[in-house]
Every structure is written in C-alpha cells, then in structure tokens.
Design a protein around this motif. Structure first.
Motif, PDB file in Angstrom:
ATOM      1  N   ILE A  43     -73.291 -61.694 -10.769  1.00 23.13           N
ATOM      2  CA  ILE A  43     -72.774 -60.121 -11.110  1.00 23.13           C
ATOM      3  C   ILE A  43     -71.865 -59.696  -9.821  1.00 23.13           C
ATOM      4  O   ILE A  43     -70.629 -58.949 -10.353  1.00 23.13           O
ATOM      5  N   GLU A  44     -72.434 -59.587  -8.867  1.00 23.61           N
ATOM      6  CA  GLU A  44     -71.616 -59.094  -7.680  1.00 23.61           C
ATOM      7  C   GLU A  44     -70.375 -59.539  -7.631  1.00 23.61           C
ATOM      8  O   GLU A  44     -69.444 -58.905  -7.267  1.00 23.61           O
ATOM      9  N   GLU A  45     -70.119 -61.132  -7.527  1.00 21.30           N
ATOM     10  CA  GLU A  45     -69.162 -61.655  -7.446  1.00 21.30           C
ATOM     11  C   GLU A  45     -68.209 -61.468  -8.538  1.00 21.30           C
ATOM     12  O   GLU A  45     -66.852 -61.137  -7.924  1.00 21.30           O
ATOM     13  N   SER A  46     -68.507 -61.421  -9.697  1.00 25.05           N
ATOM     14  CA  SER A  46     -67.572 -60.958 -10.850  1.00 25.05           C
ATOM     15  C   SER A  46     -67.035 -59.556 -10.707  1.00 25.05           C
ATOM     16  O   SER A  46     -65.866 -59.404 -10.960  1.00 25.05           O
ATOM     17  N   GLU A  47     -68.013 -58.761 -10.148  1.00 25.66           N
ATOM     18  CA  GLU A  47     -67.285 -57.193 -10.146  1.00 25.66           C
ATOM     19  C   GLU A  47     -66.507 -57.264  -9.386  1.00 25.66           C
ATOM     20  O   GLU A  47     -65.296 -56.506  -9.278  1.00 25.66           O
ATOM     21  N   GLU A  48     -66.287 -58.212  -8.289  1.00 27.20           N
ATOM     22  CA  GLU A  48     -65.260 -58.083  -7.147  1.00 27.20           C
ATOM     23  C   GLU A  48     -63.888 -58.618  -7.781  1.00 27.20           C
ATOM     24  O   GLU A  48     -62.778 -58.409  -7.387  1.00 27.20           O
ATOM     25  N   GLN A  49     -64.197 -59.452  -8.635  1.00 21.79           N
ATOM     26  CA  GLN A  49     -63.161 -60.014  -9.261  1.00 21.79           C
ATOM     27  C   GLN A  49     -62.299 -59.203 -10.399  1.00 21.79           C
ATOM     28  O   GLN A  49     -61.149 -59.449 -10.749  1.00 21.79           O
ATOM     29  N   LEU A  50     -62.947 -58.076 -10.597  1.00 24.14           N
ATOM     30  CA  LEU A  50     -62.394 -57.150 -11.769  1.00 24.14           C
ATOM     31  C   LEU A  50     -61.055 -56.874 -11.527  1.00 24.14           C
ATOM     32  O   LEU A  50     -60.114 -56.545 -12.592  1.00 24.14           O
ATOM     33  N   SER A  51     -60.848 -56.513 -10.273  1.00 27.04           N
ATOM     34  CA  SER A  51     -59.520 -55.750  -9.940  1.00 27.04           C
ATOM     35  C   SER A  51     -58.327 -56.904  -9.854  1.00 27.04           C
ATOM     36  O   SER A  51     -57.388 -56.376 -10.110  1.00 27.04           O
ATOM     37  N   PHE A  52     -58.767 -57.986  -9.978  1.00 29.43           N
ATOM     38  CA  PHE A  52     -57.458 -58.898 -10.117  1.00 29.43           C
ATOM     39  C   PHE A  52     -57.289 -59.546 -11.326  1.00 29.43           C
ATOM     40  O   PHE A  52     -56.341 -60.264 -11.723  1.00 29.43           O
ATOM     41  N   ALA A  53     -58.254 -59.200 -12.328  1.00 29.32           N
ATOM     42  CA  ALA A  53     -58.250 -59.818 -13.544  1.00 29.32           C
ATOM     43  C   ALA A  53     -57.356 -59.174 -14.571  1.00 29.32           C
ATOM     44  O   ALA A  53     -57.117 -57.801 -14.319  1.00 29.32           O
ATOM     45  N   SER A  54     -56.787 -59.740 -15.551  1.00 27.28           N
ATOM     46  CA  SER A  54     -56.163 -58.986 -16.600  1.00 27.28           C
ATOM     47  C   SER A  54     -57.350 -58.107 -17.613  1.00 27.28           C
ATOM     48  O   SER A  54     -58.350 -58.481 -17.497  1.00 27.28           O
ATOM     49  N   GLU A  59     -62.694 -57.695 -19.998  1.00 24.29           N
ATOM     50  CA  GLU A  59     -63.654 -57.594 -20.888  1.00 24.29           C
ATOM     51  C   GLU A  59     -64.515 -58.808 -20.929  1.00 24.29           C
ATOM     52  O   GLU A  59     -65.544 -58.567 -21.000  1.00 24.29           O
ATOM     53  N   GLN A  60     -64.058 -59.976 -20.954  1.00 22.95           N
ATOM     54  CA  GLN A  60     -65.064 -61.193 -21.005  1.00 22.95           C
ATOM     55  C   GLN A  60     -66.096 -61.035 -19.637  1.00 22.95           C
ATOM     56  O   GLN A  60     -67.133 -61.470 -19.787  1.00 22.95           O
ATOM     57  N   ILE A  61     -65.441 -60.659 -18.474  1.00 24.29           N
ATOM     58  CA  ILE A  61     -66.581 -60.455 -17.216  1.00 24.29           C
ATOM     59  C   ILE A  61     -67.403 -59.424 -17.663  1.00 24.29           C
ATOM     60  O   ILE A  61     -68.446 -59.376 -17.189  1.00 24.29           O
ATOM     61  N   ARG A  62     -67.041 -58.217 -18.237  1.00 29.62           N
ATOM     62  CA  ARG A  62     -68.021 -57.067 -18.330  1.00 29.62           C
ATOM     63  C   ARG A  62     -69.189 -57.593 -19.471  1.00 29.62           C
ATOM     64  O   ARG A  62     -70.213 -57.375 -19.261  1.00 29.62           O
ATOM     65  N   GLU A  63     -68.770 -58.351 -20.469  1.00 26.74           N
ATOM     66  CA  GLU A  63     -69.520 -58.960 -21.461  1.00 26.74           C
ATOM     67  C   GLU A  63     -70.622 -59.990 -20.916  1.00 26.74           C
ATOM     68  O   GLU A  63     -71.688 -60.147 -21.014  1.00 26.74           O
ATOM     69  N   LYS A  64     -70.068 -60.809 -20.051  1.00 29.57           N
ATOM     70  CA  LYS A  64     -71.089 -61.955 -19.383  1.00 29.57           C
ATOM     71  C   LYS A  64     -72.036 -61.029 -18.472  1.00 29.57           C
ATOM     72  O   LYS A  64     -73.174 -61.588 -18.345  1.00 29.57           O
ATOM     73  N   ASN A  65     -71.443 -59.844 -17.732  1.00 26.33           N
ATOM     74  CA  ASN A  65     -72.249 -59.240 -16.583  1.00 26.33           C
ATOM     75  C   ASN A  65     -73.498 -58.506 -17.722  1.00 26.33           C
ATOM     76  O   ASN A  65     -74.479 -58.547 -17.273  1.00 26.33           O
ATOM     77  N   GLU A  66     -73.126 -58.289 -18.688  1.00 30.03           N
ATOM     78  CA  GLU A  66     -73.918 -57.434 -19.681  1.00 30.03           C
ATOM     79  C   GLU A  66     -75.099 -58.441 -20.007  1.00 30.03           C
ATOM     80  O   GLU A  66     -76.196 -58.335 -19.947  1.00 30.03           O
ATOM     81  N   ARG A  67     -74.728 -59.654 -20.462  1.00 32.70           N
ATOM     82  CA  ARG A  67     -75.496 -60.886 -20.876  1.00 32.70           C
ATOM     83  C   ARG A  67     -76.515 -61.301 -19.215  1.00 32.70           C
ATOM     84  O   ARG A  67     -77.777 -61.285 -19.541  1.00 32.70           O
ATOM     85  N   ARG A  68     -75.822 -61.219 -18.439  1.00 27.39           N
ATOM     86  CA  ARG A  68     -76.720 -61.539 -17.132  1.00 27.39           C
ATOM     87  C   ARG A  68     -77.840 -60.403 -16.896  1.00 27.39           C
ATOM     88  O   ARG A  68     -79.060 -60.802 -16.433  1.00 27.39           O
TER      89      ARG A  68
END
Length: 92
Positions: A43-54, A59-68
């Motif tokens: 979750i922490e690593e994917s939050e860091e990647q949010l600024s670089f993502a389309s 949206e996919q990252i947020r959904e995956k983090n919600e499942r996590r």
C-alpha cells in the motif's frame, strides 16, 4: 495359450498399504506470504506511485489498496477472534 494381458490380471503388488502417506495440509500452521512482502508495504509503495500514474492507473491503484485494507482488517479480526477464543479456554 495364455495372453500377455492375463499375466497383468493376476498381478497383486505386495507393497500396497505399507508405505506411509504424507498429507499436504495446513495442520493449523500460519499461511506463508509467498510474495515476500506485506500488504502494508504494498500500500505504501503504491501510494508513492500515484503521482506518476495516469487517471486510469490511479483508480486501479486506489481500488487495489482498498482491497488490501479489507484484507488487513480481516486478518486483524481473525487474530483478535483467535485471541478471544484462547482467552475463553478454547484449545485447538
């Protein structure tokens, strides 16, 4: 004259039932995380990647983090329930 397959029909192996069988079940052990990482780190690593993502990737990252987060909460609830059961005298 006997046929070859008749020899097979009379064959009775003498080793049946003498070899111990190992069962591949969990036996109450904790499941090992095969990824080598924990959901919290993911979750922490994917939050860091949010600024670089389309937008779509965000949206996919947020959904995956919600499942996590749901998975983490379920694990915490299970640990709590096991601790309560142990405290109340339940032994496995």
């Amino acid at each position: 004259m006997p046929r070859e397959h008749d020899k097979q029909s009379k064959f009775a192996p003498s080793h049946l039932g003498t070899k111990p069988v190992e069962y591949k079940r969990n036996k109450g052990k904790k499941m090992h995380d095969k990824s080598g990482e924990t959901p919290i780190i993911n979750i922490e690593e994917s939050e860091e990647q949010l600024s670089f993502a389309s937008e779509a990737e965000q949206e996919q990252i947020r959904e995956k983090n919600e499942r996590r987060n749901e998975s983490i909460e379920a694990m915490r609830n299970e640990i709590h329930d096991e601790a309560e059961a142990r405290k109340n005298g339940y032994h496995q």
